[in-house]
Design a protein around this motif. Sequence first.
Motif, mmCIF file in Angstrom:
data_model
loop_
_atom_site.group_PDB
_atom_site.id
_atom_site.type_symbol
_atom_site.label_atom_id
_atom_site.label_comp_id
_atom_site.label_asym_id
_atom_site.label_seq_id
_atom_site.Cartn_x
_atom_site.Cartn_y
_atom_site.Cartn_z
ATOM 1 N N TRP A 69 33.801 29.425 -100.974
ATOM 2 C CA TRP A 69 33.510 30.306 -102.097
ATOM 3 C C TRP A 69 32.407 31.295 -101.737
ATOM 4 N N ARG A 70 31.430 30.889 -100.927
ATOM 5 C CA ARG A 70 30.269 31.731 -100.682
ATOM 6 C C ARG A 70 30.462 32.739 -99.565
ATOM 7 N N PHE A 71 31.312 32.434 -98.581
ATOM 8 C CA PHE A 71 31.389 33.283 -97.393
ATOM 9 C C PHE A 71 31.962 34.645 -97.720
ATOM 10 N N LYS A 72 31.311 35.698 -97.186
ATOM 11 C CA LYS A 72 31.864 37.037 -97.331
ATOM 12 C C LYS A 72 32.735 37.405 -96.137
ATOM 13 N N ASP A 73 32.478 36.793 -94.978
ATOM 14 C CA ASP A 73 33.345 36.974 -93.817
ATOM 15 C C ASP A 73 34.617 36.144 -94.035
ATOM 16 N N LEU A 74 35.764 36.845 -94.093
ATOM 17 C CA LEU A 74 36.988 36.128 -94.459
ATOM 18 C C LEU A 74 37.457 35.206 -93.346
ATOM 19 N N LEU A 75 37.134 35.525 -92.094
ATOM 20 C CA LEU A 75 37.474 34.606 -91.002
ATOM 21 C C LEU A 75 36.697 33.303 -91.141
ATOM 22 N N ALA A 76 35.398 33.407 -91.528
ATOM 23 C CA ALA A 76 34.611 32.194 -91.756
ATOM 24 C C ALA A 76 35.168 31.405 -92.930
ATOM 25 N N ALA A 77 35.676 32.100 -93.944
ATOM 26 C CA ALA A 77 36.281 31.396 -95.076
ATOM 27 C C ALA A 77 37.555 30.677 -94.651
ATOM 28 N N ALA A 78 38.346 31.308 -93.757
ATOM 29 C CA ALA A 78 39.566 30.648 -93.277
ATOM 30 C C ALA A 78 39.231 29.408 -92.448
ATOM 31 N N VAL A 79 38.173 29.510 -91.633
ATOM 32 C CA VAL A 79 37.743 28.351 -90.841
ATOM 33 C C VAL A 79 37.266 27.233 -91.764
ATOM 34 N N SER A 80 36.533 27.608 -92.826
ATOM 35 C CA SER A 80 36.081 26.606 -93.787
ATOM 36 C C SER A 80 37.251 25.954 -94.502
ATOM 37 N N LEU B 81 28.595 12.107 -88.506
ATOM 38 C CA LEU B 81 28.615 13.178 -87.508
ATOM 39 C C LEU B 81 29.406 14.386 -88.006
ATOM 40 N N ILE B 82 30.495 14.140 -88.764
ATOM 41 C CA ILE B 82 31.243 15.248 -89.376
ATOM 42 C C ILE B 82 30.346 16.016 -90.341
ATOM 43 N N ALA B 83 29.526 15.285 -91.099
ATOM 44 C CA ALA B 83 28.611 15.952 -92.028
ATOM 45 C C ALA B 83 27.596 16.817 -91.276
ATOM 46 N N ARG C 165 26.385 22.953 -89.298
ATOM 47 C CA ARG C 165 26.593 24.102 -88.404
ATOM 48 C C ARG C 165 27.628 25.065 -88.992
ATOM 49 N N LEU C 166 28.626 24.514 -89.670
ATOM 50 C CA LEU C 166 29.614 25.401 -90.300
ATOM 51 C C LEU C 166 28.968 26.266 -91.375
ATOM 52 N N GLY D 265 26.029 28.581 -89.407
ATOM 53 C CA GLY D 265 26.291 29.318 -88.176
ATOM 54 C C GLY D 265 26.255 30.821 -88.382
ATOM 55 N N PRO D 266 25.474 31.557 -87.600
ATOM 56 C CA PRO D 266 25.369 32.988 -87.892
ATOM 57 C C PRO D 266 26.629 33.774 -87.518
ATOM 58 N N THR D 267 27.343 33.366 -86.498
ATOM 59 C CA THR D 267 28.523 34.127 -86.075
ATOM 60 C C THR D 267 29.784 33.299 -86.282
ATOM 61 N N ALA D 268 30.943 33.978 -86.200
ATOM 62 C CA ALA D 268 32.220 33.293 -86.394
ATOM 63 C C ALA D 268 32.515 32.263 -85.294
ATOM 64 N N PRO D 269 32.227 32.513 -84.003
ATOM 65 C CA PRO D 269 32.522 31.473 -83.007
ATOM 66 C C PRO D 269 31.759 30.174 -83.226
ATOM 67 N N ASP D 270 30.536 30.237 -83.795
ATOM 68 C CA ASP D 270 29.834 29.000 -84.121
ATOM 69 C C ASP D 270 30.644 28.157 -85.106
ATOM 70 N N ARG D 271 31.206 28.843 -86.092
ATOM 71 C CA ARG D 271 31.971 28.123 -87.111
ATOM 72 C C ARG D 271 33.272 27.583 -86.539
ATOM 73 N N VAL D 272 33.870 28.317 -85.586
ATOM 74 C CA VAL D 272 35.109 27.824 -84.985
ATOM 75 C C VAL D 272 34.835 26.576 -84.149
ATOM 76 N N VAL D 273 33.699 26.547 -83.454
ATOM 77 C CA VAL D 273 33.335 25.348 -82.688
ATOM 78 C C VAL D 273 33.067 24.182 -83.637
ATOM 79 N N ALA D 274 32.438 24.465 -84.793
ATOM 80 C CA ALA D 274 32.230 23.407 -85.785
ATOM 81 C C ALA D 274 33.564 22.866 -86.286
ATOM 82 N N LEU D 275 34.548 23.754 -86.499
ATOM 83 C CA LEU D 275 35.888 23.311 -86.919
ATOM 84 C C LEU D 275 36.512 22.414 -85.861
ATOM 85 N N ASP D 276 36.349 22.777 -84.607
ATOM 86 C CA ASP D 276 36.946 21.981 -83.535
ATOM 87 C C ASP D 276 36.288 20.610 -83.443
#
Lengths: 84, 86
Positions: A22-33, B15-17, B22-23, B26-37
Motif C-alpha cells: 500500500w505504501r510503495f510508490k515504486d510500482l516494481l517494489a509493490a510487485a515484489v512486495s 529469519l523471514i521477518a 530489508r524489503l 531497502g532503498p533500491t529495487a534490487p535490494d527488495r528483489v534480493v529480499a524476495l529471493d
Amino acid sequence: MIEEIVQAVVLLGLVASAVAIWRFKDLLAAAVSFGVFSFLLSLEFYLLQAPDVAIAEAGIGAGLTTAIYIVAIRATERTEEGSA
Amino acid sequence: MIEPWIPAVLVLVVLIALALVRLAAGPTAPDRVVALDVVNTLTIAAMILLAIAYGEVIFVDVAIVYALLSFVGTLYIAKYLGGDLP
C-alpha cells in the motif's frame, strides 16, 4: 503452543507486506512486495495443512501474477505519479 | 524426545521477518528483489521441515513446485531490471 507462535509471526509478516504494498510508490517494489505477500499466504495455507491450495497460490500468485505485473509496468509507467 | 522440527520452523519464520525489514527499508529495487529471493528460499526450507513435522510425503511436492516457481519469478524481475526483456 509453538505452532501458534509460528502462525502469529507469519500473519504479522502478511500484515507488514500488505502495508508495504500500500505504501510503495515504486510500482516494481509493490510487485515484489506482492510476491512476498503471496509466498507468506501460501506458507500460511501450508501451516493450515491445505497443500493443494498452497500449490495453487504459488502457481498463480508467485509465478504468474508477478510476471504479468512486470509486463504491465514495462508497458506503462514505473513510478506512481500525481498522488500523495 | 522432543521433536525439534517446529522450533526450527520458528527460527526460519523469524529469519523471514528479518528479510521483511530489508524489503520495507531497502532503498533500491534490487535490494527488495534480493529480499524476495531470501523469503522464497526460507519458505521452501520451512515447508520441507513442516513436511517432516506432519509426517506427510505429499507435502514435499509442494516445496518442489515452489522452488521452480520462485526461480521463474525472480528471473523475470531480474530480466526487467537488466533491461533486455522482449
